[in-house]
Scaffold this active site. Structure first.
Site, PDB file in Angstrom:
ATOM      1  CE  LYS A 206      -3.827  -2.222   2.445  1.00 60.73           C
ATOM      2  NZ  LYS A 206      -4.833  -2.042   3.519  1.00 60.73           N
TER       3      LYS A 206
ATOM      4  CG  HIS B 185      -5.318  -6.010  -0.197  1.00 58.95           C
ATOM      5  ND1 HIS B 185      -6.476  -6.076   0.536  1.00 58.95           N
ATOM      6  CD2 HIS B 185      -5.515  -6.801  -1.290  1.00 58.95           C
ATOM      7  CE1 HIS B 185      -7.335  -6.859  -0.097  1.00 58.95           C
ATOM      8  NE2 HIS B 185      -6.782  -7.309  -1.199  1.00 58.95           N
TER       9      HIS B 185
ATOM     10  CE1 TYR C 133      -9.189  -2.988   0.376  1.00 53.71           C
ATOM     11  CE2 TYR C 133      -8.562  -0.854  -0.490  1.00 53.71           C
ATOM     12  CZ  TYR C 133      -8.240  -2.020   0.168  1.00 53.71           C
ATOM     13  OH  TYR C 133      -6.962  -2.227   0.633  1.00 53.71           O
TER      14      TYR C 133
ATOM     15  CG  ASN D 126      -3.442  -2.735   6.802  1.00 54.98           C
ATOM     16  OD1 ASN D 126      -3.317  -2.208   5.691  1.00 54.98           O
ATOM     17  ND2 ASN D 126      -4.393  -3.612   7.070  1.00 54.98           N
TER      18      ASN D 126
ATOM     19  CD  GLU E 279      -8.672  -8.934  -3.675  1.00 53.80           C
ATOM     20  OE1 GLU E 279      -7.524  -9.355  -3.416  1.00 53.80           O
ATOM     21  OE2 GLU E 279      -9.494  -8.630  -2.795  1.00 53.80           O
TER      22      GLU E 279
HETATM   23  P1  CMP Z   1      -7.167  -4.681   3.643  1.00 53.28           P
HETATM   24  O1  CMP Z   1      -6.694  -6.060   3.851  1.00 53.28           O
HETATM   25  O2  CMP Z   1      -6.574  -3.898   2.521  1.00 53.28           O
HETATM   26  O3  CMP Z   1      -8.743  -4.733   3.428  1.00 53.28           O
HETATM   27  C1  CMP Z   1      -9.624  -3.722   3.856  1.00 53.28           C
HETATM   28  C2  CMP Z   1      -8.916  -2.627   4.583  1.00 53.28           C
HETATM   29  O4  CMP Z   1      -9.744  -1.768   5.333  1.00 53.28           O
HETATM   30  C3  CMP Z   1      -8.015  -3.231   5.621  1.00 53.28           C
HETATM   31  O5  CMP Z   1      -6.925  -3.856   4.988  1.00 53.28           O
HETATM   32  C4  CMP Z   1      -7.673  -2.034   6.479  1.00 53.28           C
HETATM   33  O6  CMP Z   1      -6.515  -1.340   6.038  1.00 53.28           O
HETATM   34  C5  CMP Z   1      -8.896  -1.151   6.279  1.00 53.28           C
HETATM   35  N1  CMP Z   1      -9.621  -0.981   7.536  1.00 53.28           N
HETATM   36  C6  CMP Z   1     -10.189  -1.948   8.270  1.00 53.28           C
HETATM   37  N2  CMP Z   1     -10.771  -1.404   9.369  1.00 53.28           N
HETATM   38  C7  CMP Z   1     -10.539  -0.058   9.303  1.00 53.28           C
HETATM   39  C8  CMP Z   1     -10.879   1.037  10.129  1.00 53.28           C
HETATM   40  N3  CMP Z   1     -11.578   0.858  11.259  1.00 53.28           N
HETATM   41  N4  CMP Z   1     -10.483   2.267   9.761  1.00 53.28           N
HETATM   42  C9  CMP Z   1      -9.777   2.451   8.600  1.00 53.28           C
HETATM   43  N5  CMP Z   1      -9.437   1.431   7.769  1.00 53.28           N
HETATM   44  C10 CMP Z   1      -9.819   0.207   8.122  1.00 53.28           C
END
Ligand code: CMP
Length: 143
Positions: free
Chosen positions: A9, A115, A49, A112, A126
């Site tokens: 990311k 993905h 998403y 984080n 995807e």
């Molecule tokens: P990802 O695996 O990319 O899939 C969905 C994403 O939503 C997840 O990683 C997080 O980065 C994001 N996400 C999940 N919960 C929250 C939250 N409470 N606030 C902001 N982002 C979120």
């Protein structure tokens, strides 16, 4: 052979973690069969998403994932979907074990680092959103 979609990311790219992340999957024994550095359009982000459309953080999620370059990848190997998820660690880095990518490098759930597809169905969907078939390579079996 199973394939999965993984994406460093914008936070991971800006923190120069592409090499570290690619290296972990290479050393594990998986093969990189597709990869590109790109800035995601809002349209593509909303499609990728889509399952989170009703979540309160959806706008924030789309803003973030389109905020800078990402490194989109396709990896191949036995059980690569589940194993890559283990190597990534829990979605929220505060719950991710040390030794996992999010456990070692992540701080907040929104930023984080990486993905990864969560099921065979998501992987097919995807990969199809991000890559054309002619952008994926095949390796000759040497071993
Ligand atoms: P990802 O695996 O990319 O899939 C969905 C994403 O939503 C997840 O990683 C997080 O980065 C994001 N996400 C999940 N919960 C929250 C939250 N409470 N606030 C902001 N982002 C979120």
């Amino acid at each position: 052979m199973e394939k999965t979609f993984l994406m460093v990311k914008p936070d991971g790219v800006q923190r120069n973690l592409i090499g570290e992340i690619v290296s972990r999957f290479e050393k594990k024994g998986f093969q990189l069969v597709g990869g590109k550095l790109m800035v995601i359009s809002r349209e593509l982000a909303e499609e990728h998403y889509g399952e989170h459309k009703e979540r309160p953080f959806f706008g924030e999620l789309v803003d973030f994932i389109t905020s800078g370059p990402v490194f989109a990848m396709v990896w191949e190997g036995e059980n690569v979907i589940a194993t890559a998820r283990q190597m990534m660690g829990s979605t929220n880095p505060k719950d991710a074990a040390p030794g996992t990518i999010r456990g070692d490098f992540g701080v907040t759930v929104g930023k984080n680092i990486i993905h990864g597809s969560d099921s065979p169905e998501s992987a097919v969907r995807e990969i199809g959103i991000f890559f054309n078939e002619n952008e994926l390579v095949e390796y000759k079996k040497l071993m």
